[in-house]
Scaffold this motif. Structure first.
Motif, PDB file in Angstrom:
ATOM      1  N   ASP A 172       6.634   8.936   5.048  1.00 20.60           N
ATOM      2  CA  ASP A 172       6.291   8.018   3.957  1.00 20.60           C
ATOM      3  C   ASP A 172       6.121   6.579   4.439  1.00 20.60           C
ATOM      4  O   ASP A 172       5.210   5.879   4.001  1.00 20.60           O
ATOM      5  CB  ASP A 172       7.367   8.042   2.875  1.00 20.60           C
ATOM      6  CG  ASP A 172       7.410   9.339   2.093  1.00 20.60           C
ATOM      7  OD1 ASP A 172       6.592  10.245   2.372  1.00 20.60           O
ATOM      8  OD2 ASP A 172       8.263   9.443   1.190  1.00 20.60           O
ATOM      9  N   TRP A 173       7.003   6.115   5.329  1.00 23.28           N
ATOM     10  CA  TRP A 173       6.968   4.711   5.758  1.00 23.28           C
ATOM     11  C   TRP A 173       5.647   4.352   6.441  1.00 23.28           C
ATOM     12  O   TRP A 173       5.252   3.190   6.474  1.00 23.28           O
ATOM     13  CB  TRP A 173       8.130   4.382   6.694  1.00 23.28           C
ATOM     14  CG  TRP A 173       8.059   5.068   8.033  1.00 23.28           C
ATOM     15  CD1 TRP A 173       8.647   6.244   8.380  1.00 23.28           C
ATOM     16  CD2 TRP A 173       7.337   4.621   9.188  1.00 23.28           C
ATOM     17  NE1 TRP A 173       8.328   6.563   9.678  1.00 23.28           N
ATOM     18  CE2 TRP A 173       7.531   5.584  10.202  1.00 23.28           C
ATOM     19  CE3 TRP A 173       6.542   3.515   9.465  1.00 23.28           C
ATOM     20  CZ2 TRP A 173       6.955   5.463  11.465  1.00 23.28           C
ATOM     21  CZ3 TRP A 173       5.976   3.404  10.725  1.00 23.28           C
ATOM     22  CH2 TRP A 173       6.196   4.366  11.711  1.00 23.28           C
ATOM     23  N   ALA A 174       4.926   5.357   6.954  1.00 23.53           N
ATOM     24  CA  ALA A 174       3.684   5.108   7.689  1.00 23.53           C
ATOM     25  C   ALA A 174       2.457   5.068   6.788  1.00 23.53           C
ATOM     26  O   ALA A 174       1.390   4.615   7.214  1.00 23.53           O
ATOM     27  CB  ALA A 174       3.492   6.171   8.765  1.00 23.53           C
ATOM     28  N   TYR A 175       2.567   5.525   5.540  1.00 27.04           N
ATOM     29  CA  TYR A 175       1.407   5.591   4.645  1.00 27.04           C
ATOM     30  C   TYR A 175       0.648   4.263   4.583  1.00 27.04           C
ATOM     31  O   TYR A 175      -0.565   4.219   4.741  1.00 27.04           O
ATOM     32  CB  TYR A 175       1.825   5.961   3.216  1.00 27.04           C
ATOM     33  CG  TYR A 175       2.305   7.366   2.990  1.00 27.04           C
ATOM     34  CD1 TYR A 175       2.158   8.361   3.943  1.00 27.04           C
ATOM     35  CD2 TYR A 175       2.906   7.711   1.790  1.00 27.04           C
ATOM     36  CE1 TYR A 175       2.608   9.654   3.707  1.00 27.04           C
ATOM     37  CE2 TYR A 175       3.349   8.992   1.538  1.00 27.04           C
ATOM     38  CZ  TYR A 175       3.198   9.960   2.507  1.00 27.04           C
ATOM     39  OH  TYR A 175       3.635  11.235   2.258  1.00 27.04           O
ATOM     40  N   GLY A 176       1.363   3.208   4.302  1.00 25.38           N
ATOM     41  CA  GLY A 176       0.729   1.907   4.127  1.00 25.38           C
ATOM     42  C   GLY A 176       0.040   1.415   5.386  1.00 25.38           C
ATOM     43  O   GLY A 176      -1.052   0.846   5.328  1.00 25.38           O
ATOM     44  N   LEU A 188       0.830  -1.209   0.000  1.00 28.41           N
ATOM     45  CA  LEU A 188       0.000   0.000   0.000  1.00 28.41           C
ATOM     46  C   LEU A 188       0.865   1.259   0.000  1.00 28.41           C
ATOM     47  O   LEU A 188       0.554   2.225  -0.702  1.00 28.41           O
ATOM     48  CB  LEU A 188      -0.924   0.008   1.215  1.00 28.41           C
ATOM     49  CG  LEU A 188      -2.164  -0.869   1.134  1.00 28.41           C
ATOM     50  CD1 LEU A 188      -2.873  -0.925   2.478  1.00 28.41           C
ATOM     51  CD2 LEU A 188      -3.113  -0.342   0.064  1.00 28.41           C
ATOM     52  N   MET A 189       1.942   1.236   0.772  1.00 32.14           N
ATOM     53  CA  MET A 189       2.840   2.390   0.820  1.00 32.14           C
ATOM     54  C   MET A 189       3.390   2.679  -0.578  1.00 32.14           C
ATOM     55  O   MET A 189       3.409   3.831  -1.026  1.00 32.14           O
ATOM     56  CB  MET A 189       3.995   2.149   1.792  1.00 32.14           C
ATOM     57  CG  MET A 189       4.999   3.301   1.809  1.00 32.14           C
ATOM     58  SD  MET A 189       6.527   2.926   2.684  1.00 32.14           S
ATOM     59  CE  MET A 189       7.256   1.684   1.637  1.00 32.14           C
ATOM     60  N   GLU A 190       3.828   1.642  -1.283  1.00 26.64           N
ATOM     61  CA  GLU A 190       4.371   1.836  -2.632  1.00 26.64           C
ATOM     62  C   GLU A 190       3.308   2.370  -3.584  1.00 26.64           C
ATOM     63  O   GLU A 190       3.590   3.256  -4.387  1.00 26.64           O
ATOM     64  CB  GLU A 190       4.970   0.522  -3.158  1.00 26.64           C
ATOM     65  CG  GLU A 190       6.209   0.076  -2.407  1.00 26.64           C
ATOM     66  CD  GLU A 190       7.320   1.120  -2.387  1.00 26.64           C
ATOM     67  OE1 GLU A 190       7.539   1.810  -3.426  1.00 26.64           O
ATOM     68  OE2 GLU A 190       7.977   1.261  -1.333  1.00 26.64           O
ATOM     69  N   ASP A 191       2.080   1.848  -3.487  1.00 25.61           N
ATOM     70  CA  ASP A 191       0.987   2.335  -4.341  1.00 25.61           C
ATOM     71  C   ASP A 191       0.667   3.797  -4.060  1.00 25.61           C
ATOM     72  O   ASP A 191       0.414   4.573  -4.978  1.00 25.61           O
ATOM     73  CB  ASP A 191      -0.275   1.482  -4.139  1.00 25.61           C
ATOM     74  CG  ASP A 191      -0.150   0.100  -4.758  1.00 25.61           C
ATOM     75  OD1 ASP A 191       0.814  -0.134  -5.521  1.00 25.61           O
ATOM     76  OD2 ASP A 191      -1.016  -0.748  -4.462  1.00 25.61           O
ATOM     77  N   ILE A 192       0.697   4.181  -2.797  1.00 26.35           N
ATOM     78  CA  ILE A 192       0.412   5.574  -2.419  1.00 26.35           C
ATOM     79  C   ILE A 192       1.519   6.488  -2.931  1.00 26.35           C
ATOM     80  O   ILE A 192       1.254   7.537  -3.531  1.00 26.35           O
ATOM     81  CB  ILE A 192       0.227   5.704  -0.889  1.00 26.35           C
ATOM     82  CG1 ILE A 192      -1.067   5.009  -0.460  1.00 26.35           C
ATOM     83  CG2 ILE A 192       0.233   7.174  -0.460  1.00 26.35           C
ATOM     84  CD1 ILE A 192      -1.184   4.776   1.033  1.00 26.35           C
ATOM     85  N   LYS A 193       2.758   6.090  -2.706  1.00 28.05           N
ATOM     86  CA  LYS A 193       3.893   6.908  -3.157  1.00 28.05           C
ATOM     87  C   LYS A 193       3.905   7.055  -4.674  1.00 28.05           C
ATOM     88  O   LYS A 193       4.282   8.100  -5.197  1.00 28.05           O
ATOM     89  CB  LYS A 193       5.206   6.304  -2.657  1.00 28.05           C
ATOM     90  CG  LYS A 193       5.413   6.530  -1.171  1.00 28.05           C
ATOM     91  CD  LYS A 193       6.588   5.772  -0.600  1.00 28.05           C
ATOM     92  CE  LYS A 193       7.901   6.203  -1.155  1.00 28.05           C
ATOM     93  NZ  LYS A 193       9.035   5.524  -0.482  1.00 28.05           N
ATOM     94  N   ALA A 194       3.476   6.002  -5.397  1.00 26.08           N
ATOM     95  CA  ALA A 194       3.466   6.028  -6.856  1.00 26.08           C
ATOM     96  C   ALA A 194       2.220   6.708  -7.418  1.00 26.08           C
ATOM     97  O   ALA A 194       2.094   6.861  -8.629  1.00 26.08           O
ATOM     98  CB  ALA A 194       3.565   4.602  -7.401  1.00 26.08           C
TER      99      ALA A 194
END
Length: 179
Positions: free
Chosen positions: A54-58, A35-41
């Motif tokens: 950023d690490w907490a997004y997912g 989820l973190m990668e999807d949010i960042k992308a």
């Protein structure tokens, strides 16, 4: 730990740390990472993007999807504030999937000397967490709902939660004879 080989057992756990610990013990770390990668992308919308590390997004997105955090929690969710006992009870019970049971016991008499100080919306969560043996009162028959949860206390609760998890859901069981 908090880095550099330190655990800081007497330090208060933050709300974000409590959520992350719960999701990790529930085996959700890989989903949170995706989820973190999807949010960042930019593949997944996330209203708190840019408002936390950023690490907490997912983890926060997953906590919302799984119902650990509701709209009110997110609206007033100050991630770096220390978590209180009544808040942690809510996160734990939701992580266990016992939200309905908690709602059914919102008027329960918990039997603590300080019951009057327990927020009404937390009574059912405390009831379930106590019933499951994850969260307990103090020796003087108080609950102290607004006490901050230390990292050591959170570790104990996480251990109790992990002990209560059913392993059947995580593994396929095969029976038969080996020839």
């Amino acid at each position: 730990g908090i880095g550099q080989g330190m655990f800081a057992p007497q330090k208060a756990v933050t709300k974000l740390e409590a959520i992350v610990m719960l999701l990790r013990v529930m085996g959700e770390e890989n989903i949170a990472a995706r989820l973190m990668e999807d949010i960042k992308a930019g593949k997944k919308k996330f209203e708190l993007k840019g408002k936390l590390q950023d690490w907490a997004y997912g983890y926060v997105a997953l906590a919302e999807e799984k119902g650990l955090l509701d709209e009110a929690d997110l609206l007033y969710f100050k991630l770096n504030d220390a978590a209180t006992r009544h808040e942690v009870a809510k996160y734990i019970v939701r992580a266990m999937g016992n939200e309905d049971e908690a709602q059914d016991h919102m008027n329960a008499n918990l039997g603590y000397k300080d019951d009057a100080f327990i927020p009404q919306g937390s009574v059912g969560y405390i009831y379930v967490a106590q019933k499951e043996g994850i969260l307990k009162g103090y020796e003087d028959d108080t609950f102290r709902p607004f006490n901050l949860v230390t990292r050591a206390e959170m570790a104990v609760m996480i251990s109790r939660l992990d002990d209560n998890k059913s392993d059947d859901a995580e593994y396929d069981i095969y029976k038969g004879d080996v020839t």
